[in-house]
Scaffold this motif. Structure first.
Motif, PDB file in Angstrom:
ATOM      1  N   TYR A 104      12.417  80.550  14.153  1.00 60.85           N
ATOM      2  CA  TYR A 104      11.511  81.599  14.616  1.00 60.85           C
ATOM      3  C   TYR A 104      12.272  82.628  15.464  1.00 60.85           C
ATOM      4  O   TYR A 104      13.233  82.288  16.148  1.00 60.85           O
ATOM      5  CB  TYR A 104      10.375  81.005  15.445  1.00 60.85           C
ATOM      6  N   LEU A 105      11.814  83.846  15.413  1.00 57.30           N
ATOM      7  CA  LEU A 105      12.477  84.947  16.112  1.00 57.30           C
ATOM      8  C   LEU A 105      11.483  85.689  16.997  1.00 57.30           C
ATOM      9  O   LEU A 105      10.379  86.026  16.554  1.00 57.30           O
ATOM     10  CB  LEU A 105      13.070  85.921  15.084  1.00 57.30           C
ATOM     11  N   LYS A 106      11.872  85.911  18.252  1.00 56.01           N
ATOM     12  CA  LYS A 106      11.136  86.870  19.072  1.00 56.01           C
ATOM     13  C   LYS A 106      11.728  88.232  18.727  1.00 56.01           C
ATOM     14  O   LYS A 106      12.845  88.555  19.141  1.00 56.01           O
ATOM     15  CB  LYS A 106      11.289  86.572  20.557  1.00 56.01           C
ATOM     16  N   PRO A 107      11.030  89.031  17.956  1.00 53.69           N
ATOM     17  CA  PRO A 107      11.685  90.174  17.302  1.00 53.69           C
ATOM     18  C   PRO A 107      12.004  91.349  18.217  1.00 53.69           C
ATOM     19  O   PRO A 107      11.322  91.598  19.204  1.00 53.69           O
ATOM     20  CB  PRO A 107      10.668  90.592  16.241  1.00 53.69           C
ATOM     21  N   VAL A 108      13.067  92.009  17.837  1.00 50.51           N
ATOM     22  CA  VAL A 108      13.350  93.346  18.357  1.00 50.51           C
ATOM     23  C   VAL A 108      12.668  94.304  17.385  1.00 50.51           C
ATOM     24  O   VAL A 108      12.920  94.253  16.183  1.00 50.51           O
ATOM     25  CB  VAL A 108      14.866  93.622  18.398  1.00 50.51           C
ATOM     26  N   ARG A 109      11.812  95.146  17.896  1.00 49.55           N
ATOM     27  CA  ARG A 109      11.074  96.064  17.020  1.00 49.55           C
ATOM     28  C   ARG A 109      11.563  97.498  17.228  1.00 49.55           C
ATOM     29  O   ARG A 109      11.782  97.922  18.357  1.00 49.55           O
ATOM     30  CB  ARG A 109       9.572  95.969  17.285  1.00 49.55           C
ATOM     31  N   SER A 110      11.752  98.191  16.133  1.00 53.31           N
ATOM     32  CA  SER A 110      12.116  99.605  16.188  1.00 53.31           C
ATOM     33  C   SER A 110      11.098 100.387  15.376  1.00 53.31           C
ATOM     34  O   SER A 110      10.220  99.801  14.743  1.00 53.31           O
ATOM     35  CB  SER A 110      13.520  99.818  15.619  1.00 53.31           C
ATOM     36  N   ARG A 111      11.238 101.699  15.364  1.00 54.21           N
ATOM     37  CA  ARG A 111      10.294 102.506  14.575  1.00 54.21           C
ATOM     38  C   ARG A 111      10.469 102.280  13.076  1.00 54.21           C
ATOM     39  O   ARG A 111       9.633 102.690  12.276  1.00 54.21           O
ATOM     40  CB  ARG A 111      10.440 103.983  14.906  1.00 54.21           C
ATOM     41  N   PHE A 112      11.577 101.603  12.710  1.00 54.36           N
ATOM     42  CA  PHE A 112      11.812 101.296  11.296  1.00 54.36           C
ATOM     43  C   PHE A 112      11.346  99.887  10.945  1.00 54.36           C
ATOM     44  O   PHE A 112      11.413  99.481   9.801  1.00 54.36           O
ATOM     45  CB  PHE A 112      13.300 101.439  10.971  1.00 54.36           C
ATOM     46  N   GLY A 113      10.892  99.142  11.949  1.00 56.61           N
ATOM     47  CA  GLY A 113      10.441  97.776  11.701  1.00 56.61           C
ATOM     48  C   GLY A 113      11.215  96.774  12.538  1.00 56.61           C
ATOM     49  O   GLY A 113      11.835  97.131  13.547  1.00 56.61           O
ATOM     50  N   ILE A 114      11.200  95.524  12.101  1.00 56.59           N
ATOM     51  CA  ILE A 114      11.863  94.442  12.843  1.00 56.59           C
ATOM     52  C   ILE A 114      13.369  94.514  12.623  1.00 56.59           C
ATOM     53  O   ILE A 114      13.839  94.698  11.499  1.00 56.59           O
ATOM     54  CB  ILE A 114      11.333  93.075  12.385  1.00 56.59           C
ATOM     55  N   VAL A 115      14.119  94.387  13.709  1.00 54.34           N
ATOM     56  CA  VAL A 115      15.583  94.320  13.636  1.00 54.34           C
ATOM     57  C   VAL A 115      15.986  92.844  13.674  1.00 54.34           C
ATOM     58  O   VAL A 115      15.811  92.180  14.698  1.00 54.34           O
ATOM     59  CB  VAL A 115      16.236  95.078  14.821  1.00 54.34           C
ATOM     60  N   TYR A 116      16.488  92.359  12.574  1.00 53.63           N
ATOM     61  CA  TYR A 116      16.847  90.946  12.492  1.00 53.63           C
ATOM     62  C   TYR A 116      18.249  90.711  13.043  1.00 53.63           C
ATOM     63  O   TYR A 116      19.101  91.603  12.979  1.00 53.63           O
ATOM     64  CB  TYR A 116      16.767  90.459  11.045  1.00 53.63           C
ATOM     65  N   PRO A 117      18.504  89.521  13.563  1.00 51.97           N
ATOM     66  CA  PRO A 117      19.866  89.202  14.045  1.00 51.97           C
ATOM     67  C   PRO A 117      20.869  89.226  12.894  1.00 51.97           C
ATOM     68  O   PRO A 117      20.486  89.096  11.717  1.00 51.97           O
ATOM     69  CB  PRO A 117      19.726  87.778  14.598  1.00 51.97           C
ATOM     70  N   GLN A 118      22.127  89.387  13.237  1.00 49.54           N
ATOM     71  CA  GLN A 118      23.182  89.281  12.234  1.00 49.54           C
ATOM     72  C   GLN A 118      23.217  87.851  11.686  1.00 49.54           C
ATOM     73  O   GLN A 118      22.917  86.896  12.419  1.00 49.54           O
ATOM     74  CB  GLN A 118      24.540  89.626  12.839  1.00 49.54           C
ATOM     75  N   PRO A 119      23.576  87.676  10.409  1.00 52.58           N
ATOM     76  CA  PRO A 119      23.672  86.326   9.860  1.00 52.58           C
ATOM     77  C   PRO A 119      24.541  85.390  10.695  1.00 52.58           C
ATOM     78  O   PRO A 119      24.214  84.214  10.857  1.00 52.58           O
ATOM     79  CB  PRO A 119      24.291  86.566   8.475  1.00 52.58           C
ATOM     80  N   SER A 120      25.638  85.925  11.255  1.00 49.91           N
ATOM     81  CA  SER A 120      26.528  85.087  12.067  1.00 49.91           C
ATOM     82  C   SER A 120      25.807  84.547  13.305  1.00 49.91           C
ATOM     83  O   SER A 120      26.078  83.412  13.742  1.00 49.91           O
ATOM     84  CB  SER A 120      27.765  85.878  12.493  1.00 49.91           C
ATOM     85  N   GLU A 121      24.888  85.335  13.872  1.00 51.62           N
ATOM     86  CA  GLU A 121      24.122  84.880  15.041  1.00 51.62           C
ATOM     87  C   GLU A 121      23.166  83.758  14.650  1.00 51.62           C
ATOM     88  O   GLU A 121      23.007  82.773  15.381  1.00 51.62           O
ATOM     89  CB  GLU A 121      23.339  86.039  15.644  1.00 51.62           C
ATOM     90  N   ILE A 122      22.522  83.915  13.505  1.00 51.44           N
ATOM     91  CA  ILE A 122      21.596  82.886  13.030  1.00 51.44           C
ATOM     92  C   ILE A 122      22.342  81.594  12.744  1.00 51.44           C
ATOM     93  O   ILE A 122      21.923  80.498  13.146  1.00 51.44           O
ATOM     94  CB  ILE A 122      20.848  83.378  11.774  1.00 51.44           C
ATOM     95  N   VAL A 123      23.476  81.717  12.058  1.00 54.35           N
ATOM     96  CA  VAL A 123      24.279  80.538  11.720  1.00 54.35           C
ATOM     97  C   VAL A 123      24.789  79.845  12.980  1.00 54.35           C
ATOM     98  O   VAL A 123      24.776  78.614  13.076  1.00 54.35           O
ATOM     99  CB  VAL A 123      25.452  80.944  10.799  1.00 54.35           C
ATOM    100  N   ALA A 124      25.234  80.631  13.964  1.00 51.19           N
ATOM    101  CA  ALA A 124      25.736  80.045  15.216  1.00 51.19           C
ATOM    102  C   ALA A 124      24.620  79.289  15.933  1.00 51.19           C
ATOM    103  O   ALA A 124      24.865  78.211  16.510  1.00 51.19           O
ATOM    104  CB  ALA A 124      26.301  81.137  16.113  1.00 51.19           C
ATOM    105  N   SER A 125      23.403  79.825  15.909  1.00 52.03           N
ATOM    106  CA  SER A 125      22.266  79.152  16.551  1.00 52.03           C
ATOM    107  C   SER A 125      21.945  77.836  15.848  1.00 52.03           C
ATOM    108  O   SER A 125      21.664  76.825  16.500  1.00 52.03           O
ATOM    109  CB  SER A 125      21.028  80.056  16.536  1.00 52.03           C
ATOM    110  N   ILE A 126      21.980  77.851  14.514  1.00 51.14           N
ATOM    111  CA  ILE A 126      21.730  76.629  13.752  1.00 51.14           C
ATOM    112  C   ILE A 126      22.809  75.588  14.050  1.00 51.14           C
ATOM    113  O   ILE A 126      22.521  74.397  14.229  1.00 51.14           O
ATOM    114  CB  ILE A 126      21.672  76.933  12.243  1.00 51.14           C
ATOM    115  N   ALA A 127      24.058  76.045  14.124  1.00 55.58           N
ATOM    116  CA  ALA A 127      25.170  75.135  14.396  1.00 55.58           C
ATOM    117  C   ALA A 127      25.029  74.486  15.772  1.00 55.58           C
ATOM    118  O   ALA A 127      25.288  73.288  15.938  1.00 55.58           O
ATOM    119  CB  ALA A 127      26.499  75.878  14.291  1.00 55.58           C
TER     120      ALA A 127
END
Length: 206
Positions: A54-77
């Motif tokens: 789950y993500l507490k999102p960063v929101r911009s006028r273009f929509g949700i800004v998702y973390p970089q894949p490396s950040e997601i992978v590091a969190s899972i690790a």
């Protein structure tokens, strides 16, 4: 204060862009935590980006800004207490051996294999053998993964120049003999030739 409120308050006080798992709240029943996180998704406090993530999102006028894949992978690790390494084209891109941003972010892991889809992009985690994680030097471990992806027959002079610069700047010495023995034979020969050339050049300057 109810358990629900305790979990909600922790999430509300966290930074935008923070990732959460059901295991992010030790001491609470994970099944119940999952129900709370799902409820917060319905309230648009969180966004579920994959099963159990789950993500507490960063929101911009273009929509949700998702973390970089490396950040997601590091969190899972960190959650799984697993090791991960970029592999395939992701490893090549990480080292500057290609300028093409991979649509599929590939990693090898000592943890569970999985595929995470975020929009039109994918994060692929493949379980791999311990040998790939036995390198003592991080550069060499990723470089070997990149070279496996590129393949010997596809190496160019440009690749050679980039790899030479990486090895020269990094100055791998103390762990070299240990690590190079772990590499596949053709990569071992290829990298050894480059390193010997660098060492001889430096000796000539002294």
């Amino acid at each position: 204060m109810t358990v629900y409120k305790q979990i909600e308050n922790k999430i509300l006080k966290s930074k935008d862009g923070t990732l959460f798992f059901t295991s992010s709240f030790p001491g609470y029943d994970e099944e119940y935590v999952g129900q709370v996180l799902s409820a917060l998704c319905r309230q648009e406090v969180l966004v579920r980006i994959a099963f159990g993530i789950y993500l507490k999102p960063v929101r911009s006028r273009f929509g949700i800004v998702y973390p970089q894949p490396s950040e997601i992978v590091a969190s899972i690790a960190r959650r799984d207490k697993a090791k991960v390494l970029p592999s395939g084209n992701t490893a090549a891109y990480y080292l500057g051996l290609t300028t093409q941003v991979p649509m599929k972010s590939e990693y090898i892991t000592t943890g569970s294999a999985r595929v995470i889809k975020i929009g039109n992009r994918s994060i692929i985690l493949k379980r791999s053998v311990p040998r790939n994680f036995a390198y003592k030097d991080p550069l060499l471990s990723i470089l070997v993964q990149a070279l496996k992806a590129i393949k010997e027959e596809n190496l160019t002079e440009e690749h050679l120049g980039i790899i030479r610069r990486l090895l020269k700047d990094h100055q791998v010495q103390s762990t070299w003999q240990h690590d190079i023995q772990l590499a596949p034979v053709w990569i071992r020969k290829f990298l050894t030739n480059i390193k010997n050339s660098i060492d001889n050049e430096q000796m000539d300057r002294q």
